[in-house]
Write an enzyme that holds these catalytic residues in place. Structure first.
Site, PDB file in Angstrom:
ATOM      1  N   GLY A 249       0.832  -1.202   0.000  1.00 40.10           N
ATOM      2  CA  GLY A 249       0.000   0.000   0.000  1.00 40.10           C
ATOM      3  C   GLY A 249       0.860   1.242   0.000  1.00 40.10           C
ATOM      4  O   GLY A 249       2.090   1.161   0.078  1.00 40.10           O
TER       5      GLY A 249
ATOM      6  N   SER B  72      -3.959   0.971  10.870  1.00 36.16           N
ATOM      7  CA  SER B  72      -3.188   2.030  11.511  1.00 36.16           C
ATOM      8  C   SER B  72      -4.005   2.675  12.618  1.00 36.16           C
ATOM      9  O   SER B  72      -5.246   2.753  12.533  1.00 36.16           O
ATOM     10  CB  SER B  72      -2.856   3.075  10.439  1.00 36.16           C
ATOM     11  OG  SER B  72      -2.432   4.264  11.047  1.00 36.16           O
TER      12      SER B  72
ATOM     13  N   TYR C 115      -5.276   8.988   3.249  1.00 27.82           N
ATOM     14  CA  TYR C 115      -4.560   7.777   3.674  1.00 27.82           C
ATOM     15  C   TYR C 115      -5.308   7.083   4.812  1.00 27.82           C
ATOM     16  O   TYR C 115      -5.614   5.890   4.762  1.00 27.82           O
ATOM     17  CB  TYR C 115      -3.124   8.114   4.113  1.00 27.82           C
ATOM     18  CG  TYR C 115      -2.472   6.975   4.869  1.00 27.82           C
ATOM     19  CD1 TYR C 115      -2.073   5.818   4.216  1.00 27.82           C
ATOM     20  CD2 TYR C 115      -2.317   7.026   6.265  1.00 27.82           C
ATOM     21  CE1 TYR C 115      -1.516   4.749   4.913  1.00 27.82           C
ATOM     22  CE2 TYR C 115      -1.768   5.975   6.965  1.00 27.82           C
ATOM     23  CZ  TYR C 115      -1.367   4.841   6.283  1.00 27.82           C
ATOM     24  OH  TYR C 115      -0.827   3.777   6.987  1.00 27.82           O
TER      25      TYR C 115
ATOM     26  N   LYS D 175      -7.566   3.378   5.068  1.00 25.28           N
ATOM     27  CA  LYS D 175      -7.411   2.277   6.036  1.00 25.28           C
ATOM     28  C   LYS D 175      -8.757   1.965   6.684  1.00 25.28           C
ATOM     29  O   LYS D 175      -9.129   0.794   6.842  1.00 25.28           O
ATOM     30  CB  LYS D 175      -6.370   2.659   7.103  1.00 25.28           C
ATOM     31  CG  LYS D 175      -4.951   2.720   6.581  1.00 25.28           C
ATOM     32  CD  LYS D 175      -4.437   1.342   6.202  1.00 25.28           C
ATOM     33  CE  LYS D 175      -3.078   1.389   5.552  1.00 25.28           C
ATOM     34  NZ  LYS D 175      -2.649   0.109   4.974  1.00 25.28           N
TER      35      LYS D 175
END
Ligand code: NAD
Ligand code: UFG
Length: 358
Positions: free
Chosen positions: A81, A123, A148, A152
């Protein structure tokens, strides 16, 4: 056999090494978008075992179908990723395409091949901006503030729907706090292709004389010294958590999320001062405004991982910094070639052998 997507990257390469050392067979899928084949050569050097390698894109279904036909994969660790927060703001479609689209494509190919065991690299960014610390897995404080982080969170949601729809799936969602450090050999570490945006890789380049000063993004946060506080975790502890997760998933089904962190928070200045003490190098600082999107503090409650996986982080901040500094001194240009010399690996070996190993 375990498929490790993104297995040439910083975390993936350490995971490949740990899997090989644990006696697993490994096949890596990586397109080297942010990594080098040299990382896998070094994994081989340390472990004296060779992972299989497929060079390709996780978004490419025919590459995946072919891989699952060629290799007897029974579980997947999905690291592949894109991870640069600032870049994700400028190129959101690339991030959603790779991180969400790539994960969906992978799951489709896995189901087609009859493989239903998956460890996903998530994350702590999915928790948003939390005021109460530590953060456990049930905490929800809003949404990530950048594409980002959103990618996730969206992928976690896709995986949850999948597990709900089909009980053959066994999925572990691992929410990393701040992974740092390197393999103690000095042969394996973080080698970002661009100027690093994360604190420790940037600090290492300042200490190594490649960058003039470390920007400190904000000293007016509601923290003891005003700088941001994070939960730094040694990469070797992080990958140990992946092996424990794999063992758990092999005897269960459904989906479960676990925090991987130490439970301890250190400020930017605490980390800098610890590094200065360990390295004997004074790090020039450049005080700046807060970085947009940063939270003041973020550290984990990792009780669930301890109770359910039997996992705890064992390495302290000094060990993280010592191993990271060892890596940086041995590989000032990461895995890329040093100008006017042999391969970086040769240089790393020579320098590493000249350094005291703990
Ligand atoms: P990295 O960039 O070093 O590794 C990612 C790997 O994936 C690289 O080898 C890259 O070449 C590969 N890759 C990227 N796009 C690909 C594609 N389309 N097809 C195939 N391979 C592709 O990053 P990392 O630090 O090792 O992170 C691994 C994972 O952990 C990522 O998913 C990241 O979002 C997640 N994560 C990392 C951190 C961190 O601070 N390092 C924190 C939380 C979560
Ligand atoms: N910082 C600086 N100067 C720098 C870089 C960072 O002062 O040059 C500060 C930041 O403001 C923050 C701390 O150092 O207070 C840590 O910043 P990092 O960029 O190293 O890490 P983040 O906590 O912002 O983000 C990392 C990963 C994300 C992941 C998140 C989870 O980069 O992928 O941890 O907590 F989502």
């Amino acid at each position: 056999m375990i498929l490790v997507t993104g297995g040439a990257g910083y975390l993936g390469a350490h995971a490949v090494l740990a899997l090989l050392e644990a006696g697993e067979e490994v096949v890596v899928l990586d397109n080297f978008a942010n990594s080098s084949p040299e990382a896998l050569r070094r994994v081989r050097r340390i472990s004296r075992r060779k992972p299989a390698l497929v060079v390709g894109d996780v978004r490419n279904r025919s590459v995946l179908d072919d891989l699952f036909k060629r290799f007897p994969v029974d579980a997947v660790m999905h690291f592949a990723g894109l991870k640069a927060v600032g870049e994700s703001v400028r190129q959101p479609l690339r991030y959603y395409d790779t991180n969400v689209g790539g994960s969906i494509n992978l799951c489709q190919a896995m189901a087609y091949a009859g493989v239903f065991t998956l460890v996903f690299s998530s994350s702590a960014t999915v928790y948003g901006d939390c005021q109460r610390m530590p953060i456990d897995e049930q905490t929800a404080c809003g949404h990530p503030t950048n594409p980002y982080g959103q990618s996730k969170l969206m992928t976690e949601q896709v995986l949850a729907s999948l597990a709900q729809a089909d009980d053959r799936w066994s999925i572990g969602v691992l929410r990393y706090f701040n992974p740092v450090g390197a393999h103690p050999s000095g042969l394996l570490g973080e080698s970002p292709k661009a100027v690093p945006s994360n604190l420790l890789p940037y600090l290492l380049r300042v200490a190594g004389g490649q960058l003039p000063a470390l920007p400190v993004f904000g000293n007016d946060y509601p923290t003891p010294d005003g700088t941001g506080v994070r939960d730094y975790i040694h990469v070797l502890d992080l990958v140990a958590g992946h092996l424990d997760t794999l063992a758990y998933l092999r005897r269960s089904s459904g989906i479960r999320a676990w925090n991987l962190g130490t439970g301890l928070g250190y400020s930017v200045l605490e980390l800098v001062h610890a590094f200065e003490r360990i390295s004997g190098i004074s790090v020039p600082l450049d005080m700046r405004e807060r970085r947009p999107g940063d939270v003041a503090k973020c550290w984990a409650d990792a009780t669930r991982a301890r109770e359910e996986l039997g996992w705890v982080a064992r390495r302290d901040l000094d060990t993280m910094l010592r191993d990271a500094w060892h890596w940086q001194r041995a590989n000032p240009t990461g895995y890329s070639k040093m100008p006017g010399s042999g391969t970086a690996a040769k240089v790393a070996d020579e320098r590493a052998s000249a350094l005291p190993l703990r």
